[in-house]
Design a protein around this motif. Structure first.
Motif, mmCIF file in Angstrom:
data_model
loop_
_atom_site.group_PDB
_atom_site.id
_atom_site.type_symbol
_atom_site.label_atom_id
_atom_site.label_comp_id
_atom_site.label_asym_id
_atom_site.label_seq_id
_atom_site.Cartn_x
_atom_site.Cartn_y
_atom_site.Cartn_z
ATOM 1 N N TRP A 1 1.019 -1.107 0.207
ATOM 2 C CA TRP A 1 -0.070 0.062 -0.082
ATOM 3 C C TRP A 1 1.335 0.825 0.198
ATOM 4 O O TRP A 1 1.785 1.246 0.622
ATOM 5 N N ALA A 2 0.430 2.539 -1.035
ATOM 6 C CA ALA A 2 1.416 3.238 -1.070
ATOM 7 C C ALA A 2 0.533 4.583 -0.023
ATOM 8 O O ALA A 2 -0.500 4.615 -0.319
ATOM 9 N N ASN A 3 1.214 5.505 0.651
ATOM 10 C CA ASN A 3 1.410 7.348 0.688
ATOM 11 C C ASN A 3 0.114 5.918 2.082
ATOM 12 O O ASN A 3 -0.517 6.676 2.385
ATOM 13 N N THR A 4 -0.243 5.335 2.870
ATOM 14 C CA THR A 4 -0.253 4.721 4.258
ATOM 15 C C THR A 4 1.027 5.871 5.321
ATOM 16 O O THR A 4 1.356 4.388 5.305
ATOM 17 N N LYS A 5 -0.134 5.957 6.033
ATOM 18 C CA LYS A 5 0.275 6.241 7.633
ATOM 19 C C LYS A 5 0.040 5.048 8.325
ATOM 20 O O LYS A 5 -1.353 5.167 8.920
ATOM 21 N N VAL A 6 1.041 4.761 9.529
ATOM 22 C CA VAL A 6 0.911 3.393 10.460
ATOM 23 C C VAL A 6 0.666 4.461 11.585
ATOM 24 O O VAL A 6 2.210 4.689 11.781
ATOM 25 N N ASN A 7 0.063 4.115 12.852
ATOM 26 C CA ASN A 7 0.383 5.005 13.465
ATOM 27 C C ASN A 7 0.208 3.385 15.067
ATOM 28 O O ASN A 7 -1.324 3.096 15.066
ATOM 29 N N LEU A 8 1.040 3.880 15.792
ATOM 30 C CA LEU A 8 0.612 2.486 16.245
ATOM 31 C C LEU A 8 -0.166 3.707 17.896
ATOM 32 O O LEU A 8 0.621 4.092 18.098
ATOM 33 N N ILE A 9 -0.492 2.708 18.617
ATOM 34 C CA ILE A 9 -1.603 3.603 19.506
ATOM 35 C C ILE A 9 -1.921 2.342 20.631
ATOM 36 O O ILE A 9 -0.776 1.152 20.574
ATOM 37 N N PRO A 10 -1.986 3.375 22.004
ATOM 38 C CA PRO A 10 -1.563 2.247 22.920
ATOM 39 C C PRO A 10 -2.851 1.216 23.718
ATOM 40 O O PRO A 10 -2.576 1.227 24.511
ATOM 41 N N MET A 11 -3.200 0.640 23.263
ATOM 42 C CA MET A 11 -4.245 -0.427 23.403
ATOM 43 C C MET A 11 -4.009 -1.750 22.932
ATOM 44 O O MET A 11 -3.553 -1.647 21.323
ATOM 45 N N TRP A 12 -4.282 -2.644 23.332
ATOM 46 C CA TRP A 12 -4.193 -3.512 22.502
ATOM 47 C C TRP A 12 -4.728 -4.875 22.403
ATOM 48 O O TRP A 12 -6.113 -4.401 23.457
ATOM 49 N N THR A 13 -5.177 -5.768 21.938
ATOM 50 C CA THR A 13 -5.832 -6.993 21.369
ATOM 51 C C THR A 13 -5.706 -7.976 21.993
ATOM 52 O O THR A 13 -3.906 -8.535 20.961
ATOM 53 N N VAL A 14 -5.371 -9.204 22.423
ATOM 54 C CA VAL A 14 -5.931 -10.375 22.575
ATOM 55 C C VAL A 14 -6.100 -11.373 20.975
ATOM 56 O O VAL A 14 -7.438 -10.984 21.446
ATOM 57 N N TYR A 15 -5.419 -11.489 19.963
ATOM 58 C CA TYR A 15 -6.527 -13.027 19.510
ATOM 59 C C TYR A 15 -6.196 -13.869 19.770
ATOM 60 O O TYR A 15 -5.641 -14.588 19.769
ATOM 61 N N GLU A 16 -7.708 -15.151 19.583
ATOM 62 C CA GLU A 16 -6.903 -16.143 19.713
ATOM 63 C C GLU A 16 -6.899 -17.165 18.733
ATOM 64 O O GLU A 16 -8.262 -16.798 17.365
ATOM 65 N N LEU A 17 -6.303 -17.929 18.265
ATOM 66 C CA LEU A 17 -6.172 -18.407 16.840
ATOM 67 C C LEU A 17 -6.781 -20.221 16.531
ATOM 68 O O LEU A 17 -7.001 -20.222 17.950
ATOM 69 N N VAL A 18 -8.082 -19.475 16.100
ATOM 70 C CA VAL A 18 -9.117 -20.780 15.663
ATOM 71 C C VAL A 18 -8.953 -21.360 14.760
ATOM 72 O O VAL A 18 -9.012 -20.597 13.737
ATOM 73 N N GLY A 19 -8.868 -22.896 14.356
ATOM 74 C CA GLY A 19 -9.455 -23.908 13.838
ATOM 75 C C GLY A 19 -8.314 -23.938 12.387
ATOM 76 O O GLY A 19 -7.098 -23.078 12.950
ATOM 77 N N VAL A 20 -8.184 -24.659 11.979
ATOM 78 C CA VAL A 20 -7.047 -25.091 10.950
ATOM 79 C C VAL A 20 -7.648 -24.749 9.486
ATOM 80 O O VAL A 20 -8.630 -25.451 8.671
ATOM 81 N N PRO A 21 -7.058 -23.839 8.816
ATOM 82 C CA PRO A 21 -6.236 -23.140 8.963
ATOM 83 C C PRO A 21 -6.378 -22.279 10.391
ATOM 84 O O PRO A 21 -7.967 -21.528 9.623
ATOM 85 N N SER A 22 -6.013 -21.945 10.719
ATOM 86 C CA SER A 22 -6.445 -20.658 11.473
ATOM 87 C C SER A 22 -6.849 -19.435 11.892
ATOM 88 O O SER A 22 -5.777 -18.710 10.523
ATOM 89 N N PHE A 23 -7.555 -18.624 12.106
ATOM 90 C CA PHE A 23 -8.128 -17.243 12.141
ATOM 91 C C PHE A 23 -7.819 -16.964 13.213
ATOM 92 O O PHE A 23 -7.978 -17.256 14.254
ATOM 93 N N GLU A 24 -7.568 -15.592 13.123
ATOM 94 C CA GLU A 24 -7.531 -14.873 14.222
ATOM 95 C C GLU A 24 -8.781 -14.139 14.848
ATOM 96 O O GLU A 24 -8.822 -12.810 14.114
ATOM 97 N N THR A 25 -9.402 -14.351 16.052
ATOM 98 C CA THR A 25 -10.161 -13.652 16.143
ATOM 99 C C THR A 25 -10.082 -13.210 18.097
ATOM 100 O O THR A 25 -9.408 -13.313 19.043
ATOM 101 N N PRO A 26 -10.452 -11.945 17.622
ATOM 102 C CA PRO A 26 -10.497 -11.266 18.933
ATOM 103 C C PRO A 26 -11.548 -10.902 20.105
ATOM 104 O O PRO A 26 -12.207 -11.519 19.633
ATOM 105 N N VAL A 27 -10.869 -11.379 21.279
ATOM 106 C CA VAL A 27 -11.256 -12.057 22.403
ATOM 107 C C VAL A 27 -11.016 -11.121 23.637
ATOM 108 O O VAL A 27 -11.696 -11.207 24.545
#
Length: 69
Positions: free
Chosen positions: A27-53
């Motif tokens: 992606w061009a011309n896109t700025k990514v800023n880290l913010i002070p919040m975090w998310t836990v993802y559970e890896l579910v299934g095969v192939p695994s998908f990240e589900t926010p929990v």
């Protein structure tokens, strides 16, 4: 004792700004800023998908993961 096979991934949240122009594989011309919040993802299934929990501070997320085992 119950065996716990759950898998988690903790990741810092991001905010995106700018233009979303797809130039090939990046992606061009896109700025990514880290913010002070975090998310836990559970890896579910095969192939695994990240589900926010859980969402919170880094320490709260790490504590939540510990409580699940």
């Amino acid at each position: 004792m119950k065996e716990n096979n759950r898998r988690f991934h903790v990741e810092q949240d991001r905010a995106y700004s700018g233009e979303w122009i797809n130039e090939g594989a990046k992606w061009a011309n896109t700025k990514v800023n880290l913010i002070p919040m975090w998310t836990v993802y559970e890896l579910v299934g095969v192939p695994s998908f990240e589900t926010p929990v859980f969402h919170g501070t880094e320490l709260a997320c790490l504590d939540w993961v510990k409580e699940q085992s």
